[in-house]
Motif scaffolding. Structure first.
Motif, PDB file in Angstrom:
ATOM      1  N   PRO A 296       0.814  -1.228   0.000  1.00 39.29           N
ATOM      2  CA  PRO A 296       0.000   0.000   0.000  1.00 39.29           C
ATOM      3  C   PRO A 296       0.845   1.275   0.000  1.00 39.29           C
ATOM      4  O   PRO A 296       0.364   2.328  -0.420  1.00 39.29           O
ATOM      5  CB  PRO A 296      -0.813  -0.128   1.293  1.00 39.29           C
ATOM      6  N   PHE A 297       2.081   1.208   0.456  1.00 40.54           N
ATOM      7  CA  PHE A 297       2.951   2.392   0.440  1.00 40.54           C
ATOM      8  C   PHE A 297       3.644   2.588  -0.904  1.00 40.54           C
ATOM      9  O   PHE A 297       4.234   3.624  -1.161  1.00 40.54           O
ATOM     10  CB  PHE A 297       4.002   2.299   1.549  1.00 40.54           C
ATOM     11  N   THR A 298       3.627   1.548  -1.750  1.00 42.68           N
ATOM     12  CA  THR A 298       4.260   1.681  -3.071  1.00 42.68           C
ATOM     13  C   THR A 298       3.461   0.828  -4.056  1.00 42.68           C
ATOM     14  O   THR A 298       3.717  -0.350  -4.247  1.00 42.68           O
ATOM     15  CB  THR A 298       5.780   1.366  -3.028  1.00 42.68           C
ATOM     16  N   THR A 299       2.443   1.451  -4.662  1.00 44.23           N
ATOM     17  CA  THR A 299       1.401   0.685  -5.355  1.00 44.23           C
ATOM     18  C   THR A 299       1.726   0.409  -6.820  1.00 44.23           C
ATOM     19  O   THR A 299       0.994  -0.363  -7.462  1.00 44.23           O
ATOM     20  CB  THR A 299       0.034   1.384  -5.255  1.00 44.23           C
ATOM     21  N   ARG A 300       2.773   1.048  -7.365  1.00 43.76           N
ATOM     22  CA  ARG A 300       3.334   0.688  -8.674  1.00 43.76           C
ATOM     23  C   ARG A 300       2.293   0.656  -9.801  1.00 43.76           C
ATOM     24  O   ARG A 300       2.252  -0.292 -10.600  1.00 43.76           O
ATOM     25  CB  ARG A 300       4.037  -0.688  -8.581  1.00 43.76           C
ATOM     26  N   SER A 301       1.491   1.697  -9.898  1.00 43.00           N
ATOM     27  CA  SER A 301       0.381   1.649 -10.859  1.00 43.00           C
ATOM     28  C   SER A 301       0.872   1.594 -12.306  1.00 43.00           C
ATOM     29  O   SER A 301       0.269   0.909 -13.138  1.00 43.00           O
ATOM     30  CB  SER A 301      -0.581   2.820 -10.640  1.00 43.00           C
ATOM     31  N   GLU A 302       1.984   2.253 -12.599  1.00 44.65           N
ATOM     32  CA  GLU A 302       2.480   2.234 -13.985  1.00 44.65           C
ATOM     33  C   GLU A 302       2.922   0.815 -14.365  1.00 44.65           C
ATOM     34  O   GLU A 302       2.576   0.299 -15.436  1.00 44.65           O
ATOM     35  CB  GLU A 302       3.663   3.204 -14.117  1.00 44.65           C
ATOM     36  N   ALA A 303       3.652   0.166 -13.469  1.00 48.06           N
ATOM     37  CA  ALA A 303       4.108  -1.206 -13.741  1.00 48.06           C
ATOM     38  C   ALA A 303       2.909  -2.142 -13.879  1.00 48.06           C
ATOM     39  O   ALA A 303       2.851  -2.967 -14.790  1.00 48.06           O
ATOM     40  CB  ALA A 303       5.023  -1.690 -12.615  1.00 48.06           C
ATOM     41  N   ARG A 304       1.931  -2.004 -12.995  1.00 50.37           N
ATOM     42  CA  ARG A 304       0.766  -2.899 -13.048  1.00 50.37           C
ATOM     43  C   ARG A 304       0.019  -2.754 -14.369  1.00 50.37           C
ATOM     44  O   ARG A 304      -0.406  -3.739 -14.967  1.00 50.37           O
ATOM     45  CB  ARG A 304      -0.181  -2.608 -11.876  1.00 50.37           C
ATOM     46  N   ALA A 305      -0.124  -1.519 -14.827  1.00 51.52           N
ATOM     47  CA  ALA A 305      -0.843  -1.283 -16.092  1.00 51.52           C
ATOM     48  C   ALA A 305      -0.063  -1.896 -17.254  1.00 51.52           C
ATOM     49  O   ALA A 305      -0.645  -2.521 -18.153  1.00 51.52           O
ATOM     50  CB  ALA A 305      -1.042   0.213 -16.308  1.00 51.52           C
ATOM     51  N   TYR A 306       1.258  -1.742 -17.219  1.00 48.28           N
ATOM     52  CA  TYR A 306       2.084  -2.316 -18.287  1.00 48.28           C
ATOM     53  C   TYR A 306       1.967  -3.843 -18.288  1.00 48.28           C
ATOM     54  O   TYR A 306       1.772  -4.466 -19.329  1.00 48.28           O
ATOM     55  CB  TYR A 306       3.550  -1.888 -18.086  1.00 48.28           C
ATOM     56  N   HIS A 307       2.082  -4.448 -17.127  1.00 39.64           N
ATOM     57  CA  HIS A 307       1.986  -5.915 -17.035  1.00 39.64           C
ATOM     58  C   HIS A 307       0.633  -6.391 -17.571  1.00 39.64           C
ATOM     59  O   HIS A 307       0.561  -7.377 -18.312  1.00 39.64           O
ATOM     60  CB  HIS A 307       2.121  -6.393 -15.574  1.00 39.64           C
ATOM     61  N   ALA A 308      -0.439  -5.699 -17.180  1.00 40.45           N
ATOM     62  CA  ALA A 308      -1.786  -6.115 -17.604  1.00 40.45           C
ATOM     63  C   ALA A 308      -1.893  -6.064 -19.129  1.00 40.45           C
ATOM     64  O   ALA A 308      -2.451  -6.969 -19.755  1.00 40.45           O
ATOM     65  CB  ALA A 308      -2.832  -5.216 -16.950  1.00 40.45           C
ATOM     66  N   GLU A 309      -1.322  -5.019 -19.702  1.00 39.44           N
ATOM     67  CA  GLU A 309      -1.392  -4.864 -21.164  1.00 39.44           C
ATOM     68  C   GLU A 309      -0.653  -6.005 -21.874  1.00 39.44           C
ATOM     69  O   GLU A 309      -1.073  -6.478 -22.927  1.00 39.44           O
ATOM     70  CB  GLU A 309      -0.753  -3.516 -21.505  1.00 39.44           C
TER      71      GLU A 309
END
Ligand code: NAP
Length: 278
Positions: free
Chosen positions: A168-181
């Motif tokens: 929760p302190f480092t949610t890494r939204s850019e990485a998660r979106a890239y992985h999902a794509e």
């Protein structure tokens, strides 16, 4: 029978439990004991690494558990010294030997070490290993989207998993979106904040623990799962091991999930894999 975690389908055909046991910083003796205990409690995935220096203990714990090899999922990772096409195969054989296994479920490049400049070769080596049957799935750890772009462009092979620091302190939204794509499963390390207890004691987490009548750590683990993430929390304590696995019978509302995501302190709160690695 103890409950086991549901699985997620990986790109190269394997099924991976969504929640497994982290084993850093256990030594061989502790790993042997905890791995056997955790499997007895229902854990089916064990996460180790060459660098943890506990693969022998993990292997003994797997055997002591009495659970059939095909019902277990074993992940390990190799260090920079093995970044090369042939070297990656050697790293795999050495890990198999220490674990006492004849195949790995998932083998990861532990850190990209871009200054060493050989992670593309390491990835080429892993891609070849897929055809040998010595690994069921291959992946990366601590790779940023730019590192992943390079390995995918140079081989056409997409990692099954990228294991990254995520809480929760480092949610890494850019990485998660890239992985999902790309169809890469994100697996969170230090999912409950690591050895420091701060995130587990954050008022927002404590409030939800009370609301759902769960422990703070169960709220955080459920947040990972509700985001579609796989994860490998570590505990050496039987009671906490059992609590950490008992998170598949509830979900957070979207608002409560968002309240946890709002604790994000940004990318700077995560180790920078352009600078750090082994
Ligand atoms: P973590 O799982 O977020 O946190 C582990 C800490 O939380 C331990 O101190 C543990 O203590 C405590 N804990 C566990 N369950 C708890 C509970 N229910 N209530 C209160 N405290 C609890 O951190 P981590 O070990 O750093 O990360 C998990 C795993 O990820 C590692 O073990 C390793 O397998 C992997 N990892 C990978 C990388 C990588 O570069 N790929 C880096 C670091 C870690 P007790 O043991 O006393 O319960």
């Amino acid at each position: 029978m103890a409950p086991t975690a549901p699985t997620v389908a990986l790109a190269h055909g394997a099924s991976m439990p969504l929640l497994g046991l982290g084993t850093w910083p256990m030594d061989d003796a502790e790993a042997e004991r905890v791995v056997a205990e955790a499997i007895g409690l229902g854990y089916r995935l064990v996460d180790t690494a060459e660098n943890y220096a506990n693969e022998r203990g993990v292997g003994k714990g797997l055997k002591a558990s009495g659970v059939a090899r095909e019902d277990l999922f074993v992940t390990t990772k190799f260090n920079r010294q093995w970044h090369g096409v042939e070297l990656a195969a050697e790293a795999c054989e050495r890990s198999l030997d220490r674990l006492g296994l004849d195949y790995l479920d998932l083998l990861l490049i532990h850190w990209p070490n871009p200054k060493h400049g050989k992670y593309v070769e390491a990835w080429q080596g892993l891609a070849r290993l897929l055809d040998t049957g010595r690994v069921k799935a291959i992946g990366t750890s601590n790779f940023k989207p730019a590192h992943l772009d390079r390995i995918i462009e140079s081989t056409g092979v997409v990692p099954d998993v990228n294991q990254i620091q995520l809480s929760p302190f480092t949610t890494r939204s850019e990485a998660r979106a890239y992985h999902a794509e790309k169809g890469i499963v994100t697996q969170s390390w230090s999912p409950i904040g690591g050895q420091g207890a701060q995130v587990r004691e954050h008022p927002a987490v404590l409030e939800l623990a009370e609301k759902y009548d769960r422990t703070p750590v169960q709220i955080i683990l459920r947040w990972h799962l509700d985001l579609g993430l796989a994860t490998v929390p570590k505990s050496s304590d039987p009671e906490r091991l059992a609590q950490n696995l008992a998170v598949f019978d509830f979900t957070l509302t979207p608002e409560d999930r968002q309240a946890i995501s709002a604790l994000d302190q940004g990318e700077a709160a995560a180790a920078d894999s352009d600078d750090f690695g082994h």
